[in-house]
Design a protein around this motif. Structure first.
Motif, mmCIF file in Angstrom:
data_model
loop_
_atom_site.group_PDB
_atom_site.id
_atom_site.type_symbol
_atom_site.label_atom_id
_atom_site.label_comp_id
_atom_site.label_asym_id
_atom_site.label_seq_id
_atom_site.Cartn_x
_atom_site.Cartn_y
_atom_site.Cartn_z
ATOM 1 N N ILE A 142 -13.939 -27.529 -46.450
ATOM 2 C CA ILE A 142 -13.593 -27.554 -47.413
ATOM 3 C C ILE A 142 -13.080 -27.279 -48.929
ATOM 4 O O ILE A 142 -13.270 -26.995 -50.221
ATOM 5 N N GLY A 143 -11.561 -26.630 -48.068
ATOM 6 C CA GLY A 143 -11.321 -25.696 -48.349
ATOM 7 C C GLY A 143 -9.855 -26.717 -49.368
ATOM 8 O O GLY A 143 -8.658 -26.333 -50.404
ATOM 9 N N ASP A 144 -10.098 -27.545 -49.487
ATOM 10 C CA ASP A 144 -9.748 -28.391 -50.477
ATOM 11 C C ASP A 144 -9.968 -29.389 -52.184
ATOM 12 O O ASP A 144 -9.618 -29.794 -52.733
ATOM 13 N N LYS A 145 -10.692 -28.522 -51.827
ATOM 14 C CA LYS A 145 -12.176 -28.895 -53.562
ATOM 15 C C LYS A 145 -12.468 -27.853 -54.121
ATOM 16 O O LYS A 145 -12.053 -27.132 -53.650
ATOM 17 N N LYS A 146 -12.797 -28.246 -56.007
ATOM 18 C CA LYS A 146 -13.255 -27.767 -56.716
ATOM 19 C C LYS A 146 -14.363 -27.205 -56.538
ATOM 20 O O LYS A 146 -15.106 -28.192 -56.580
ATOM 21 N N VAL A 147 -14.613 -26.567 -56.655
ATOM 22 C CA VAL A 147 -16.437 -26.563 -56.759
ATOM 23 C C VAL A 147 -16.850 -24.891 -57.380
ATOM 24 O O VAL A 147 -16.082 -24.627 -58.074
ATOM 25 N N ALA A 148 -18.112 -25.646 -58.091
ATOM 26 C CA ALA A 148 -19.205 -24.922 -59.085
ATOM 27 C C ALA A 148 -20.310 -25.212 -58.778
ATOM 28 O O ALA A 148 -20.885 -25.259 -57.934
ATOM 29 N N ILE A 149 -20.929 -23.435 -58.782
ATOM 30 C CA ILE A 149 -22.309 -22.904 -58.989
ATOM 31 C C ILE A 149 -22.997 -22.595 -59.986
ATOM 32 O O ILE A 149 -22.482 -21.872 -61.039
ATOM 33 N N PHE A 150 -24.774 -23.396 -60.036
ATOM 34 C CA PHE A 150 -25.343 -22.269 -60.819
ATOM 35 C C PHE A 150 -26.330 -22.180 -60.119
ATOM 36 O O PHE A 150 -26.802 -22.744 -59.041
ATOM 37 N N GLY A 151 -27.151 -20.815 -60.758
ATOM 38 C CA GLY A 151 -28.176 -20.375 -60.214
ATOM 39 C C GLY A 151 -28.698 -20.217 -61.021
ATOM 40 O O GLY A 151 -29.041 -19.722 -62.140
ATOM 41 N N LEU A 152 -30.565 -20.557 -60.745
ATOM 42 C CA LEU A 152 -31.607 -19.994 -61.196
ATOM 43 C C LEU A 152 -32.213 -19.072 -60.767
ATOM 44 O O LEU A 152 -32.246 -18.163 -59.724
ATOM 45 N N GLY A 153 -32.619 -17.970 -61.596
ATOM 46 C CA GLY A 153 -33.638 -16.361 -61.557
ATOM 47 C C GLY A 153 -34.517 -16.144 -62.222
ATOM 48 O O GLY A 153 -34.114 -16.763 -64.092
ATOM 49 N N ASN A 154 -34.792 -15.524 -62.040
ATOM 50 C CA ASN A 154 -35.744 -14.325 -63.050
ATOM 51 C C ASN A 154 -34.869 -12.907 -63.362
ATOM 52 O O ASN A 154 -35.012 -12.244 -62.263
ATOM 53 N N HIS A 155 -34.582 -12.410 -64.792
ATOM 54 C CA HIS A 155 -34.007 -11.535 -64.638
ATOM 55 C C HIS A 155 -35.547 -10.368 -65.309
ATOM 56 O O HIS A 155 -34.732 -8.870 -64.865
ATOM 57 N N ILE A 156 -36.694 -10.974 -65.351
ATOM 58 C CA ILE A 156 -37.553 -9.435 -65.829
ATOM 59 C C ILE A 156 -37.752 -9.032 -64.442
ATOM 60 O O ILE A 156 -38.338 -8.008 -64.188
ATOM 61 N N LEU A 157 -38.521 -10.269 -63.253
ATOM 62 C CA LEU A 157 -39.509 -10.052 -62.403
ATOM 63 C C LEU A 157 -38.391 -8.840 -61.769
ATOM 64 O O LEU A 157 -38.212 -9.180 -60.688
ATOM 65 N N TYR A 158 -37.538 -9.993 -61.300
ATOM 66 C CA TYR A 158 -36.001 -9.709 -60.373
ATOM 67 C C TYR A 158 -34.936 -9.284 -60.495
ATOM 68 O O TYR A 158 -33.716 -9.764 -60.631
ATOM 69 N N PRO A 159 -34.990 -7.875 -61.922
ATOM 70 C CA PRO A 159 -33.862 -7.524 -62.105
ATOM 71 C C PRO A 159 -32.515 -6.644 -61.213
ATOM 72 O O PRO A 159 -31.591 -6.883 -61.285
ATOM 73 N N ASP A 160 -33.336 -6.214 -60.067
ATOM 74 C CA ASP A 160 -32.228 -6.279 -58.194
ATOM 75 C C ASP A 160 -31.890 -7.108 -58.202
ATOM 76 O O ASP A 160 -31.651 -6.343 -57.065
#
Length: 175
Positions: free
Chosen positions: A84-102
């Protein structure tokens, strides 16, 4: 221009909801939404010049006793060897900063490292400013690999964060 491929998992939760919101903001005609499952072939990436990946750090594997490998569990190893070296890639990620701050959006970090090692052009990085967490594998040089979303605790910030991120992607993707 080819459509943007928006690959996401898991289904039926916040990751899918955010994927649909991203597609709507980019224009549904510009995006093909693709749920990553056991049938998703890595060659599907070839259909697109621009890619968006949606991933969650905590999901079905933590709350379902009948959990079997699905989605990113199966697709990430394939992505490690993808061209995929010729592609532009964006990411979104879901998380929980209260239960899993580390471990805030750590899966986005694992995915981001995989994409960077593939030599793809990772776009849509987001400043750590305005986020409350202790540690994250998704941060390099005070930037997240993509857009972190915490629908459990910061859902009131989601729409403005999405709007800013998608506007940046429109420019990156030439929309």
């Amino acid at each position: 221009m080819k459509k943007i491929g928006l690959f996401y998992a898991p289904a039926q939760g916040s990751t899918e909801q955010i994927a649909k919101k991203v597609a709507a903001r980019l224009g549904d005609d510009n995006v093909e939404l693709l749920l990553i499952d056991e049938n998703t072939e890595i060659t599907k990436l070839d259909d697109f010049d621009n890619l968006i990946f949606g991933i969650s750090t905590v999901g079905r594997d933590n709350w379902d006793a009948n959990y079997t490998k699905i989605g990113w569990d199966l697709f990430l190893p394939k992505l490690q060897n993808a061209n995929i070296g010729d592609k532009k890639v964006a990411i979104f990620g879901l998380g929980n900063h209260i239960l899993y701050p580390d471990n805030f959006v750590d899966s986005m970090g694992i995915l981001g490292n995989t994409i960077e090692s593939s030599k793809a052009n990772l776009v849509g990085k987001v400043s750590i400013e305005g986020y409350d967490y202790k540690d994250s594998e998704a941060v390099v040089d005070d930037l997240f690999f993509g857009l972190p979303i915490d629908e459990d605790n910061d859902d009131d910030l989601t729409d403005s964060r999405l709007e800013n991120w998608v506007n940046a992607l429109k420019s990156e993707f030439g929309l």
